[in-house]
Write an enzyme that holds these catalytic residues in place. Structure first.
Site, mmCIF file in Angstrom:
data_model
loop_
_atom_site.group_PDB
_atom_site.id
_atom_site.type_symbol
_atom_site.label_atom_id
_atom_site.label_comp_id
_atom_site.label_asym_id
_atom_site.label_seq_id
_atom_site.Cartn_x
_atom_site.Cartn_y
_atom_site.Cartn_z
ATOM 1 N N CYS A 20 74.777 -12.088 6.163
ATOM 2 C CA CYS A 20 73.652 -11.049 6.710
ATOM 3 C C CYS A 20 74.429 -10.142 7.461
ATOM 4 O O CYS A 20 75.793 -9.723 7.103
ATOM 5 C CB CYS A 20 72.565 -12.029 7.568
ATOM 6 N N ASN B 229 75.922 -12.083 11.148
ATOM 7 C CA ASN B 229 76.214 -13.728 11.034
ATOM 8 C C ASN B 229 76.031 -14.334 12.460
ATOM 9 O O ASN B 229 76.518 -15.487 12.641
ATOM 10 C CB ASN B 229 77.693 -13.835 10.598
ATOM 11 N N CYS C 218 72.184 -14.933 12.746
ATOM 12 C CA CYS C 218 70.828 -15.196 12.688
ATOM 13 C C CYS C 218 70.341 -15.857 11.343
ATOM 14 O O CYS C 218 70.363 -16.858 11.048
ATOM 15 C CB CYS C 218 69.717 -14.108 13.254
ATOM 16 N N ARG C 219 70.417 -14.859 10.393
ATOM 17 C CA ARG C 219 70.129 -15.271 8.896
ATOM 18 C C ARG C 219 70.939 -16.131 8.109
ATOM 19 O O ARG C 219 70.570 -17.353 7.714
ATOM 20 C CB ARG C 219 69.518 -13.966 8.363
ATOM 21 N N SER C 220 72.210 -15.491 8.239
ATOM 22 C CA SER C 220 73.085 -16.315 7.237
ATOM 23 C C SER C 220 73.511 -17.938 7.899
ATOM 24 O O SER C 220 73.781 -18.782 7.225
ATOM 25 C CB SER C 220 74.317 -15.406 7.025
ATOM 26 N N ASP D 26 65.306 -9.191 8.740
ATOM 27 C CA ASP D 26 65.962 -9.412 9.918
ATOM 28 C C ASP D 26 65.113 -9.726 11.235
ATOM 29 O O ASP D 26 64.263 -9.003 11.618
ATOM 30 C CB ASP D 26 66.920 -8.122 10.128
#
Ligand code: 4NP
Length: 155
Positions: free
Chosen positions: A7, A10, A12-14, A124
């Site tokens: 993401c 690195n 939040c999402r990934s 995001d």
């Protein structure tokens, strides 16, 4: 098989995608066959743990991601991993910039690769609220389940 979740930051999402997939793989026969990691296209948060909202969200789903630390995507990652799975099209574009021609084929959108939908993105959540983080969890956990099903088919 080595999978790298990517993401922007690195944090939040990934890391949520990494945690969800690790949890779904768990003690299954896939545990020995699959390696999962995550990275960000940007370097602002290198060395930091995931965002506390991401940690809290994963924790609500029984997954501890507090030990992960952010790192930036490197050119070498394209040699070390089989798939570089991006959260959104901006991540895909930025990652493609550092990929060599031979390795471009390793790039994909995570949700597309997991067969959840063409050109579907993980939005995001950084400037969002808890509900946005929850939505991210649902998406990355669906991707994790789909990945496990797909890999078990070919096991
Ligand atoms: P992520 O979220 O890409 O899911 O880790 C973000 C984290 C940090 C920033 C943007 C997005 N940032 O601008 O610092």
């Amino acid at each position: 098989m080595r999978l790298l979740m990517v993401c922007l930051g690195n944090i939040c999402r990934s890391p949520m995608a990494e945690g969800a997939l690790r949890a779904r793989i768990g003690g299954s026969v896939l545990a020995e066959r699959i390696q999962v990691d995550s990275a960000g296209t940007g370097g602002w948060h290198v060395g930091e743990p995931p965002d506390r909202r991401a940690v809290a969200c994963a924790s609500r789903h029984g997954v501890d991601i507090s030990g992960l630390r952010a790192r930036q995507l490197q050119k070498e990652d394209f040699d070390r991993f089989d798939w570089i799975l991006c959260a959104d099209v901006n991540n895909l574009r930025d990652a493609r910039r550092i990929a060599s021609k031979e390795n471009e084929g390793k790039l994909a959108l995570l949700l597309d690769w997991a067969r959840l939908g063409r050109e579907l993105e993980v939005p995001d959540p950084y400037y969002g609220d808890l509900e946005d983080f929850e939505q991210v969890w649902q998406l990355v956990d669906s991707a994790a389940q789909s990945t496990v099903a797909r890999l078990l088919e070919t096991h």
